[in-house]
Design a protein around this motif. Structure first.
Motif, PDB file in Angstrom:
ATOM      1  N   LEU A   1      77.025  30.117  40.407  1.00 54.68           N
ATOM      2  CA  LEU A   1      76.135  30.373  39.265  1.00 54.68           C
ATOM      3  C   LEU A   1      75.794  29.073  38.538  1.00 54.68           C
ATOM      4  O   LEU A   1      74.650  28.850  38.149  1.00 54.68           O
ATOM      5  CB  LEU A   1      76.769  31.371  38.299  1.00 54.68           C
ATOM      6  N   GLN A   2      76.794  28.216  38.369  1.00 61.58           N
ATOM      7  CA  GLN A   2      76.547  26.926  37.708  1.00 61.58           C
ATOM      8  C   GLN A   2      75.581  26.087  38.555  1.00 61.58           C
ATOM      9  O   GLN A   2      74.707  25.411  38.024  1.00 61.58           O
ATOM     10  CB  GLN A   2      77.862  26.166  37.470  1.00 61.58           C
ATOM     11  N   LYS A   3      75.747  26.141  39.858  1.00 63.07           N
ATOM     12  CA  LYS A   3      74.881  25.372  40.751  1.00 63.07           C
ATOM     13  C   LYS A   3      73.439  25.889  40.709  1.00 63.07           C
ATOM     14  O   LYS A   3      72.487  25.115  40.770  1.00 63.07           O
ATOM     15  CB  LYS A   3      75.422  25.452  42.182  1.00 63.07           C
ATOM     16  N   ALA A   4      73.276  27.200  40.580  1.00 64.76           N
ATOM     17  CA  ALA A   4      71.941  27.811  40.571  1.00 64.76           C
ATOM     18  C   ALA A   4      71.344  27.887  39.160  1.00 64.76           C
ATOM     19  O   ALA A   4      70.256  28.426  38.988  1.00 64.76           O
ATOM     20  CB  ALA A   4      72.016  29.208  41.166  1.00 64.76           C
ATOM     21  N   ARG A   5      72.028  27.341  38.180  1.00 63.19           N
ATOM     22  CA  ARG A   5      71.615  27.459  36.780  1.00 63.19           C
ATOM     23  C   ARG A   5      70.186  26.992  36.535  1.00 63.19           C
ATOM     24  O   ARG A   5      69.425  27.640  35.822  1.00 63.19           O
ATOM     25  CB  ARG A   5      72.601  26.699  35.895  1.00 63.19           C
ATOM     26  N   GLY A   6      69.775  25.887  37.132  1.00 63.41           N
ATOM     27  CA  GLY A   6      68.417  25.375  36.946  1.00 63.41           C
ATOM     28  C   GLY A   6      67.369  26.336  37.475  1.00 63.41           C
ATOM     29  O   GLY A   6      66.364  26.616  36.810  1.00 63.41           O
TER      30      GLY A   6
END
Length: 120
Positions: free
Chosen positions: A67-72
């Protein structure tokens, strides 16, 4: 007044985020995620997204990383769907309330069972 707006924006983000996670994010680590709440600051600059994840602790950590990686990407999609001047920065957090509630329920059951055994 701004709290009402922040709550309304949070609910809209929650709705769109659930759809984005289900249909748009292709990372297999983000399969069993439920968005339980979104707290948006009064100035609409920050949003805390609370999620639950089905699985073991390792699965939860991997999901949070994904989720943090896909945040953008997620923020961009929310920006396209929720029309605001500026899309809030997203931070993802585990919703511990379900685990906490399960623990309380288990403790109450243990107390009830102990009381039942003492009354025999």
């Amino acid at each position: 007044m701004s709290n009402v707006r922040a709550d309304r924006v949070g609910e809209q983000i929650k709705k769109e985020l659930a759809d984005i996670l289900a249909r748009e994010v292709k990372d297999p680590r983000v399969q069993f995620v439920t968005v339980t709440g979104v707290d948006v600051t009064g100035d609409l600059q920050q949003a805390k997204v609370f999620v639950t994840v089905l699985g073991e602790e390792k699965d939860k950590e991997e999901t949070l990383t994904a989720l943090q990686k896909a945040r953008g990407f997620i923020r961009s999609e929310i920006g396209n769907r929720v029309h605001l001047r500026k899309t809030p920065e997203l931070s993802f957090h585990f919703d511990e309330s379900i685990d906490y509630g399960n623990r309380i329920e288990r403790l109450l059951k243990e107390i009830h069972d102990e009381d039942s055994n003492e009354n025999r």
